[in-house]
Motif scaffolding. Structure first.
Motif, PDB file in Angstrom:
ATOM      1  N   THR A 146       1.441   8.026  -0.730  1.00  7.62           N
ATOM      2  CA  THR A 146       1.559   7.995   0.734  1.00  7.62           C
ATOM      3  C   THR A 146       2.910   8.544   1.178  1.00  7.62           C
ATOM      4  O   THR A 146       3.032   9.107   2.258  1.00  7.62           O
ATOM      5  CB  THR A 146       1.396   6.567   1.303  1.00  7.62           C
ATOM      6  OG1 THR A 146       2.505   5.767   0.865  1.00  7.62           O
ATOM      7  CG2 THR A 146       0.105   5.928   0.861  1.00  7.62           C
ATOM      8  N   GLY A 174       0.801  -1.226   0.000  1.00  8.27           N
ATOM      9  CA  GLY A 174       0.000   0.000   0.000  1.00  8.27           C
ATOM     10  C   GLY A 174       0.827   1.265   0.000  1.00  8.27           C
ATOM     11  O   GLY A 174       0.292   2.364  -0.015  1.00  8.27           O
ATOM     12  N   THR A 175       2.157   1.118   0.048  1.00 10.21           N
ATOM     13  CA  THR A 175       3.016   2.299   0.029  1.00 10.21           C
ATOM     14  C   THR A 175       3.307   2.686  -1.418  1.00 10.21           C
ATOM     15  O   THR A 175       3.693   1.843  -2.222  1.00 10.21           O
ATOM     16  CB  THR A 175       4.326   2.014   0.782  1.00 10.21           C
ATOM     17  OG1 THR A 175       4.006   1.758   2.145  1.00 10.21           O
ATOM     18  CG2 THR A 175       5.273   3.208   0.721  1.00 10.21           C
ATOM     19  N   ASN A 176       3.092   3.944  -1.729  1.00  7.91           N
ATOM     20  CA  ASN A 176       3.410   4.443  -3.072  1.00  7.91           C
ATOM     21  C   ASN A 176       3.797   5.913  -2.941  1.00  7.91           C
ATOM     22  O   ASN A 176       3.859   6.447  -1.826  1.00  7.91           O
ATOM     23  CB  ASN A 176       2.205   4.252  -4.004  1.00  7.91           C
ATOM     24  CG  ASN A 176       0.938   4.847  -3.403  1.00  7.91           C
ATOM     25  OD1 ASN A 176       0.954   5.956  -2.871  1.00  7.91           O
ATOM     26  ND2 ASN A 176      -0.154   4.103  -3.456  1.00  7.91           N
TER      27      ASN A 176
END
Lengths: 249, 295
Positions: free
Chosen positions: B193, B188-190
């Protein structure tokens, strides 16, 4: 020991205003200038005048483009340095105890004489806040200018981190984020200050103020347009003859 | 991540060495005298050689002793403590076996546990890092442990144990690749974020902070080596698991031939594990690369 303190007396840190930052990189230069000749080992450069220069910096400014679904793209300058996290993974992974978080003010520091330069703390930091100095073989990071902020030999207005003192746009603020009545805390509350990569669970102390919303114009209103109607008329006389003649060629 | 030779040599050789020590400590096989000497020379050579290689990438190797102090929080420190304890206990056990013809089995079992513990603590150095989603999986310790056990059984000449362990290690390897490829996306890290700007629109890295390279890019963004990843996976899998399994299953009558084939199987396995470890580093994406518009 590299155990994190359960709580710190104060949470000193930075608030960075992404609305105001103009991307001039003055904070980068003043940070390097102050920190290369004060706390700890100098910030070395490798091949500084050659084809492939590189060096150690504690603060770097990125620039990002944000394209909203509607409207124009926006350019946002983005200074990034150590966020002095409450749950700092760089401290707990350290095998030697060189990395530590101070109980009195929450600043994360490296005791360079104990650092073996294994690099694991830099691996554990999601923000790229730690850089191994190639000349010294030890880890360098932002100290929040620990040698300025309590330094009574400096005039009072200089007792803030070098980047904050230098910023010509006033985009950087320094203070105690653990105290809800402090100026920086009020600023964060007012402007909905945010954490970077909250999903990493690092609980950063430093906050970023998002850019303010831009004005939007529903339809094109141009009150000057009628006054700016083109006034060019068909040339007459000599100019008219010249125009026609030149058209032929 | 930059695939530094020192860490690849370290994890590959010490994994195999401690794997062999695990089986020797359990008395598989029970050896004494000269035969024991050869077995322990190989095991200690691999384990100690690997550990020595790991100090090559340190900025200050002369301070390495300090790394034994922070075992309360640091997996790297725990690994150091566990490795030294395993080597000391197995050293005593080896002295008993080589010079006194004794099999102090309680000491051996303790040494086995510590040897496997060393492999586990090594794997946790990588597994603990949330910043590298491909490593931050339960499959990482499973991979390190299954490789060390399979390689150890192979080196210890325990064919009947090595066969199933090699098969298990092969399956763990396939699962690790399958889940690893999706790990960054699943985290979910991109860039959204990372910058906190993701809810405003599509974020694109417009300008890097500087025109040159830096420590972060050299250490964490290793894109060049990923080009041949699929081919290297085939090589790693073929040499590391498929070939040793085939070689062990071949029916040979003569002991001489059996030993030669077993030796070949060990070498193939070692080369395969080294290739797999190279990929382990080269393919790992550190989230800091996102800030630079890279992965």
């Amino acid at each position: 020991m590299t155990e994190l303190p359960t709580s710190t007396d104060r949470k000193m840190g930075l608030v960075i205003d992404l609305d105001t930052c103009v991307g001039c990189h003055a904070c980068v230069i003043s940070c390097k200038g102050w920190n290369t000749e004060n706390y700890g080992a100098p910030l070395s450069d490798q091949n500084p005048y050659g084809a492939d220069p590189s060096g150690t910096f504690l603060n770097r400014v990125h620039s990002y483009e944000v394209q909203p679904e509607k409207g124009h793209a926006q350019l946002i300058h983005f200074p990034k340095s150590c966020l002095h996290c409450e749950d700092a993974p760089c401290v707990t992974v350290c095998p030697t105890g060189a990395s530590y978080k101070r109980v009195e003010d929450g600043i994360v520091l490296v005791n360079e004489s104990n650092c073996i330069g294994c690099g694991l703390c830099a691996w554990s930091c999601p923000y790229g806040a730690r850089e191994l100095d190639l000349a010294e073989g030890v880890m360098k990071k932002c100290t929040l200018c620990v040698d300025r902020i309590y330094n009574e030999n400096l005039p009072e207005e200089d007792r803030v981190p070098s980047c904050v003192r230098t910023c010509p746009a006033g985009a950087r603020h320094f203070g105690d984020l653990g105290d809800p009545s402090s100026d920086v805390s009020k600023l964060v509350a007012e402007r909905s200050g945010m954490d970077l990569m909250p999903e990493m669970g690092t609980k950063p102390v430093n906050k970023y103020l998002p850019p303010r919303p831009k004005d939007t114009v529903e339809e094109e209103i141009d009150i000057l347009a009628p006054l700016l109607a083109p006034v060019a008329e068909e040339p007459k006389g000599f100019l008219g003859w010249l125009d026609k003649t030149l058209e032929k060629f | 991540m930059h695939p530094a030779p020192s860490v690849i040599i370290f994890t590959t050789l010490s994994g195999l060495g401690f794997g062999l020590l695990f089986f020797l400590g359990l008395g598989l096989p029970v050896v004494t005298g000269m035969v024991a000497f050869v077995f322990y020379a190989i095991a200690f050579g691999l384990a100690v050689g690997g550990l020595a290689a790991s100090t090559f990438h340190l900025g200050h190797p002369e301070r390495a002793w300090r790394a034994f102090t922070q075992w309360k929080t640091s997996w790297l420190s725990r690994e150091g403590v566990c490795a030294v304890a395993a080597l000391l206990v197995m050293g005593l056990y080896a002295i008993g076996a080589v010079f006194l013809g004794q099999n102090w089995s309680a000491l051996g079992v303790l040494g086995s546990v510590l040897s496997l513990g060393t492999v586990f603590t090594t794997s946790m150095i990588y597994t603990q890092l949330k910043t590298i989603p491909r490593w931050n999986m339960k499959l990482t310790p499973a991979m390190f442990l299954s490789f060390a056990l399979a390689g150890g059984a192979l080196l210890a000449g325990q064919v009947s144990i090595a066969l199933p362990l090699l098969a298990v290690a092969a399956l763990v390897q396939l699962a690790y690749w399958k889940y690893g490829d999706d790990a960054l996306a699943a985290s979910g890290t991109n860039l959204g974020t990372a910058t906190g700007l993701g809810d405003r629109g599509a974020v694109r890295a417009f300008e890097p902070p500087h025109t040159g390279s830096n420590y972060l890019l050299r250490e964490f963004v290793h894109v060049v080596g990923r080009k041949h990843a699929q081919k290297l996976r085939v090589i790693a899998f073929g040499l590391g698991f498929a070939l040793p399994l085939v070689l062990l299953l071949l029916p040979f009558e003569s002991t001489m031939l059996k030993h030669t084939v077993a030796g070949l199987a060990v070498l193939a396995h070692l080369a395969g594990v080294a290739a797999s470890r190279w990929l382990f580093f080269a393919q790992a994406e550190h989230v800091v690369g996102l800030y630079y518009g890279k992965r």
